[in-house]
Design a protein around this motif. Structure first.
Motif, mmCIF file in Angstrom:
data_model
loop_
_atom_site.group_PDB
_atom_site.id
_atom_site.type_symbol
_atom_site.label_atom_id
_atom_site.label_comp_id
_atom_site.label_asym_id
_atom_site.label_seq_id
_atom_site.Cartn_x
_atom_site.Cartn_y
_atom_site.Cartn_z
ATOM 1 N N GLY A 7 -42.347 -84.361 -27.236
ATOM 2 C CA GLY A 7 -41.962 -83.415 -28.275
ATOM 3 C C GLY A 7 -43.008 -82.346 -28.528
ATOM 4 O O GLY A 7 -42.695 -81.271 -29.048
ATOM 5 N N ASP A 8 -44.284 -82.624 -28.166
ATOM 6 C CA ASP A 8 -45.344 -81.629 -28.321
ATOM 7 C C ASP A 8 -45.193 -80.533 -27.272
ATOM 8 O O ASP A 8 -44.799 -80.799 -26.134
ATOM 9 C CB ASP A 8 -46.728 -82.256 -28.123
ATOM 10 C CG ASP A 8 -47.146 -83.192 -29.236
ATOM 11 O OD1 ASP A 8 -46.585 -83.101 -30.342
ATOM 12 O OD2 ASP A 8 -48.060 -84.009 -28.988
ATOM 13 N N THR A 9 -45.541 -79.310 -27.647
ATOM 14 C CA THR A 9 -45.682 -78.238 -26.664
ATOM 15 C C THR A 9 -47.145 -78.219 -26.260
ATOM 16 O O THR A 9 -48.035 -78.181 -27.108
ATOM 17 C CB THR A 9 -45.249 -76.884 -27.249
ATOM 18 O OG1 THR A 9 -43.850 -76.966 -27.591
ATOM 19 C CG2 THR A 9 -45.465 -75.754 -26.248
ATOM 20 N N VAL A 10 -47.370 -78.299 -24.953
ATOM 21 C CA VAL A 10 -48.730 -78.384 -24.436
ATOM 22 C C VAL A 10 -49.005 -77.219 -23.491
ATOM 23 O O VAL A 10 -48.091 -76.606 -22.952
ATOM 24 C CB VAL A 10 -48.968 -79.724 -23.695
ATOM 25 C CG1 VAL A 10 -48.859 -80.890 -24.661
ATOM 26 C CG2 VAL A 10 -48.016 -79.889 -22.529
ATOM 27 N N LYS A 11 -50.305 -76.931 -23.328
ATOM 28 C CA LYS A 11 -50.741 -75.940 -22.344
ATOM 29 C C LYS A 11 -51.704 -76.640 -21.400
ATOM 30 O O LYS A 11 -52.662 -77.279 -21.849
ATOM 31 C CB LYS A 11 -51.416 -74.754 -23.024
ATOM 32 C CG LYS A 11 -50.441 -73.919 -23.842
ATOM 33 C CD LYS A 11 -51.096 -72.713 -24.443
ATOM 34 C CE LYS A 11 -50.056 -71.911 -25.233
ATOM 35 N NZ LYS A 11 -50.654 -70.740 -25.879
ATOM 36 N N PRO A 32 -52.372 -70.795 -18.657
ATOM 37 C CA PRO A 32 -52.003 -72.192 -18.431
ATOM 38 C C PRO A 32 -50.486 -72.364 -18.538
ATOM 39 O O PRO A 32 -49.798 -71.575 -19.186
ATOM 40 C CB PRO A 32 -52.732 -72.953 -19.538
ATOM 41 C CG PRO A 32 -53.124 -71.941 -20.551
ATOM 42 C CD PRO A 32 -53.185 -70.618 -19.856
ATOM 43 N N LEU A 33 -49.987 -73.399 -17.896
ATOM 44 C CA LEU A 33 -48.574 -73.751 -17.967
ATOM 45 C C LEU A 33 -48.282 -74.293 -19.358
ATOM 46 O O LEU A 33 -48.981 -75.200 -19.833
ATOM 47 C CB LEU A 33 -48.252 -74.811 -16.909
ATOM 48 C CG LEU A 33 -46.845 -75.403 -16.935
ATOM 49 C CD1 LEU A 33 -45.809 -74.338 -16.590
ATOM 50 C CD2 LEU A 33 -46.752 -76.575 -15.967
ATOM 51 N N SER A 34 -47.261 -73.755 -20.016
ATOM 52 C CA SER A 34 -46.853 -74.214 -21.344
ATOM 53 C C SER A 34 -45.481 -74.863 -21.225
ATOM 54 O O SER A 34 -44.557 -74.271 -20.644
ATOM 55 C CB SER A 34 -46.810 -73.026 -22.306
ATOM 56 O OG SER A 34 -46.364 -73.444 -23.578
ATOM 57 N N PHE A 35 -45.340 -76.071 -21.749
ATOM 58 C CA PHE A 35 -44.049 -76.759 -21.711
ATOM 59 C C PHE A 35 -43.993 -77.825 -22.802
ATOM 60 O O PHE A 35 -45.026 -78.220 -23.349
ATOM 61 C CB PHE A 35 -43.778 -77.385 -20.336
ATOM 62 C CG PHE A 35 -44.708 -78.512 -19.977
ATOM 63 C CD1 PHE A 35 -44.328 -79.834 -20.160
ATOM 64 C CD2 PHE A 35 -45.967 -78.255 -19.453
ATOM 65 C CE1 PHE A 35 -45.186 -80.869 -19.832
ATOM 66 C CE2 PHE A 35 -46.823 -79.285 -19.110
ATOM 67 C CZ PHE A 35 -46.444 -80.601 -19.301
ATOM 68 N N GLN A 36 -42.782 -78.271 -23.102
ATOM 69 C CA GLN A 36 -42.599 -79.314 -24.113
ATOM 70 C C GLN A 36 -42.518 -80.662 -23.413
ATOM 71 O O GLN A 36 -41.673 -80.867 -22.523
ATOM 72 C CB GLN A 36 -41.333 -79.069 -24.929
ATOM 73 C CG GLN A 36 -41.148 -80.088 -26.035
ATOM 74 C CD GLN A 36 -39.892 -79.842 -26.853
ATOM 75 O OE1 GLN A 36 -38.971 -79.172 -26.426
ATOM 76 N NE2 GLN A 36 -39.862 -80.411 -28.037
#
Length: 143
Positions: A7-11, A32-36
């Motif tokens: 559920g977190d969006t991370v980079k 950086p790649l950002s995704f949930q």
């Protein structure tokens, strides 16, 4: 310290290689790649590898093909009569072509695997299908 959870969006900065060290992708020189996490935006093994990391943490993950792009599906390796392919289309082995799917208008990338006098073999598998992957990861941010 907070860890990355579903559920977190991370980079994430990453470098992806095959087990023999051959580079296939990297975020070096890019944002950086950002995704949930947990959303299916990245392959399963990548998602699982980032889960539990802390900001600033670096690690190496090894992803078997079944948690990456899957095994090679022989149903996606298609033999065509060479006469069906227009003469102006390059048919060199390793060339990626865009094949239009009848009716839907969807474009599918295919790779020329073999060419003979009579047939052309096209492969619609993902280029990394059947391959184990290695990623060097660095978690940059959790939003």
């Amino acid at each position: 310290m907070k860890t990355a959870q579903s559920g977190d969006t991370v980079k994430v900065h990453y470098t992806g290689t095959l087990p023999d060290g051959q580079l296939f992708d990297s975020s070096a020189g890019r944002d950086p790649l950002s995704f949930q996490l947990g959303s299916g935006q990245v392959i399963k093994g990548f998602d699982e590898g980032v889960t539990g990391m802390e900001v600033g943490e670096k690690k190496t993950i090894h992803i078997p093909s079944n948690e990456a792009y899957g095994d090679i599906n022989e149903d996606l390796v298609i033999n065509f009569d060479r006469k069906e392919i227009p003469a102006e289309i390059p048919l060199e082995i390793g060339t990626t072509l865009n094949m239009h799917q009848d009716g839907s208008g969807q474009v599918i990338p295919v790779v020329v695997r073999n060419v003979t006098e009579d047939t052309v073999v096209l492969d619609a598998n993902h280029p990394l299908a059947g391959k184990d992957l290695v990623f060097e990861l660095e978690l940059v941010d959790i939003e």
